[in-house]
Design a protein around this motif. Structure first.
Motif, short mmCIF file in Angstrom:
data_model
loop_
_atom_site.label_atom_id
_atom_site.label_comp_id
_atom_site.label_asym_id
_atom_site.label_seq_id
_atom_site.Cartn_x
_atom_site.Cartn_y
_atom_site.Cartn_z
N VAL A 52 31.53 32.20 31.96
CA VAL A 52 31.54 33.59 32.43
C VAL A 52 30.99 34.50 31.34
CG1 VAL A 52 33.05 35.53 33.04
CG2 VAL A 52 33.38 33.31 34.15
N ALA A 53 31.44 34.32 30.11
CA ALA A 53 30.95 35.15 29.00
C ALA A 53 29.44 35.01 28.83
CB ALA A 53 31.68 34.79 27.71
N ARG A 54 28.94 33.78 28.90
CA ARG A 54 27.50 33.52 28.76
C ARG A 54 26.74 34.16 29.92
NH1 ARG A 54 26.55 27.54 28.71
NH2 ARG A 54 28.02 27.72 27.01
N THR A 55 27.27 34.03 31.13
CA THR A 55 26.62 34.61 32.31
C THR A 55 26.60 36.13 32.22
OG1 THR A 55 27.25 32.71 33.67
CG2 THR A 55 26.70 34.76 34.83
N LEU A 56 27.72 36.72 31.81
CA LEU A 56 27.78 38.18 31.72
C LEU A 56 26.84 38.70 30.64
CD1 LEU A 56 31.56 38.83 32.37
CD2 LEU A 56 29.63 39.18 33.93
N GLN A 57 26.60 37.93 29.59
CA GLN A 57 25.61 38.33 28.59
C GLN A 57 24.21 38.32 29.21
OE1 GLN A 57 26.13 39.55 25.33
NE2 GLN A 57 24.02 40.16 25.82
N ALA A 58 23.91 37.30 30.02
CA ALA A 58 22.61 37.24 30.71
C ALA A 58 22.46 38.42 31.68
CB ALA A 58 22.45 35.91 31.43
N VAL A 59 23.56 38.80 32.34
CA VAL A 59 23.53 39.97 33.23
C VAL A 59 23.23 41.22 32.40
CG1 VAL A 59 24.93 41.44 34.74
CG2 VAL A 59 25.04 38.95 34.99
N ALA A 60 23.94 41.39 31.29
CA ALA A 60 23.73 42.56 30.43
C ALA A 60 22.30 42.61 29.90
CB ALA A 60 24.73 42.55 29.27
N ASP A 61 21.70 41.46 29.66
CA ASP A 61 20.33 41.38 29.15
C ASP A 61 19.29 41.54 30.26
OD1 ASP A 61 21.38 40.89 26.64
OD2 ASP A 61 21.01 38.71 26.73
N GLY A 62 19.74 41.65 31.52
CA GLY A 62 18.80 41.81 32.64
C GLY A 62 18.16 40.53 33.10
N ARG A 63 18.68 39.38 32.66
CA ARG A 63 18.10 38.09 33.03
C ARG A 63 18.76 37.47 34.25
NH1 ARG A 63 19.52 34.54 29.29
NH2 ARG A 63 20.88 35.95 28.17
N SER A 64 19.91 37.99 34.67
CA SER A 64 20.67 37.41 35.79
C SER A 64 21.46 38.50 36.50
CB SER A 64 21.68 36.37 35.27
OG SER A 64 21.03 35.27 34.70
N ALA A 65 21.93 38.15 37.68
CA ALA A 65 22.93 38.92 38.42
C ALA A 65 23.89 37.88 38.99
CB ALA A 65 22.29 39.75 39.52
N ALA A 66 25.17 38.10 38.83
CA ALA A 66 26.16 37.08 39.21
C ALA A 66 27.25 37.71 40.06
CB ALA A 66 26.76 36.44 37.96
N TYR A 67 27.55 37.04 41.16
CA TYR A 67 28.53 37.54 42.12
C TYR A 67 29.51 36.42 42.48
CZ TYR A 67 24.75 40.89 42.53
OH TYR A 67 23.78 41.80 42.25
N VAL A 68 30.70 36.82 42.87
CA VAL A 68 31.66 35.87 43.43
C VAL A 68 32.05 36.34 44.82
CG1 VAL A 68 32.58 35.07 41.21
CG2 VAL A 68 33.64 37.03 42.34
N LEU A 69 32.45 35.37 45.63
CA LEU A 69 33.06 35.66 46.91
C LEU A 69 34.55 35.49 46.72
CD1 LEU A 69 30.75 33.53 49.22
CD2 LEU A 69 30.54 35.94 48.67
N THR A 70 35.33 36.46 47.17
CA THR A 70 36.77 36.34 47.06
C THR A 70 37.40 36.47 48.43
OG1 THR A 70 37.14 38.72 46.69
CG2 THR A 70 36.79 37.34 44.73
N HIS A 71 38.52 35.79 48.57
CA HIS A 71 39.34 35.95 49.76
C HIS A 71 40.42 36.93 49.36
CE1 HIS A 71 42.32 35.00 52.89
NE2 HIS A 71 41.23 34.95 53.63
N GLY A 72 40.37 38.12 49.92
CA GLY A 72 41.25 39.17 49.45
C GLY A 72 40.75 39.66 48.10
N GLU A 73 41.68 40.04 47.25
CA GLU A 73 41.31 40.63 45.97
C GLU A 73 41.01 39.60 44.89
OE1 GLU A 73 40.83 43.94 45.27
OE2 GLU A 73 41.01 44.14 47.44
N ARG A 74 41.61 38.40 44.91
CA ARG A 74 41.54 37.52 43.76
C ARG A 74 40.94 36.14 43.99
NH1 ARG A 74 40.55 38.58 39.15
NH2 ARG A 74 41.20 36.57 38.42
N ARG A 75 41.37 35.43 45.00
CA ARG A 75 41.01 34.02 45.12
C ARG A 75 39.51 33.84 45.31
NH1 ARG A 75 42.66 29.48 49.55
NH2 ARG A 75 42.41 27.72 48.13
N ILE A 76 38.87 33.22 44.33
CA ILE A 76 37.43 32.99 44.41
C ILE A 76 37.15 31.83 45.35
CG2 ILE A 76 35.38 32.28 43.11
CD1 ILE A 76 36.45 33.94 40.77
#
Length: 183
Positions: A52-76
């Motif tokens: 997650v940390a590595r992915t979020l760094q790639a998002v911050a650098d503009g190299r990626s966009a990352a999303y999750v699907l959740t059931h309700g507020e939490r369960r991925i």
């Protein structure tokens, strides 16, 4: 973003590691035929926190966009990722996705891919999204056809999936074009 059926699409966030580990563990057998071989530590919260940390760094650098699907507020219950974002003359990205085996076949991923393509166009300013599926992954191909992707070729031994190099079908969607399902 509400996808219906109690499923939300949201950006990946710090702290999602434990819930991702639970989702991957729950879906280990379901995902195994479609993914690279995974070491045991892949299914731990600590490893997912690092990813997650590595992915979020790639998002911050503009190299990626990352999303999750959740059931309700939490369960991925799934992921949708845009990786290898290239700008310049290309303005393109690669799409990857999966949904919890218990939810497969309900149109959830079709709605998620449509939503993420809209975000890629409207928020990221991208021109094209490319996706690849194993030749025998008919369910994933149905998602792509239903969301306006067109098949553009076959790549021999494209990715090492389930322990061996496997052929993939390649798809693209030009984001400025109107969606024509089944193109």
């Amino acid at each position: 973003m509400d996808l219906g059926d109690g499923i939300l699409l949201r950006p990946l966030l710090p702290g999602d590691g434990a819930e991702l580990a639970a989702a991957y563990t729950r879906n280990r057998d379901h995902l195994a035929p479609w993914e690279p071989l995974r070491r045991e530590d892949y299914f731990t919260a600590a490893h997912q926190d690092r990813l997650v940390a590595r992915t979020l760094q790639a998002v911050a650098d503009g190299r990626s966009a990352a999303y999750v699907l959740t059931h309700g507020e939490r369960r991925i219950v799934g992921r949708v990722n845009l990786s290898d974002i290239v700008r310049g003359a290309f303005w393109s990205t690669h799409l990857g996705y999966w949904v919890d085996g218990a939810l497969a076949g309900r149109g959830i991923m079709r709605r998620a891919v449509s939503a993420v393509c809209g975000l890629a166009r409207d928020d990221l300013g991208l021109h094209r999204v490319q996706a690849a599926t194993l030749v025998h992954n008919a369910a994933s191909q149905r998602v792509l056809h239903a969301t306006g992707f067109a098949e553009i070729g076959r790549a021999p031994r494209y990715l090492r999936i389930a322990g061996r190099w496997q052929d993939h079908l390649l798809f693209q969607r030009i984001l400025e074009d109107p969606v024509v399902p089944g193109s």
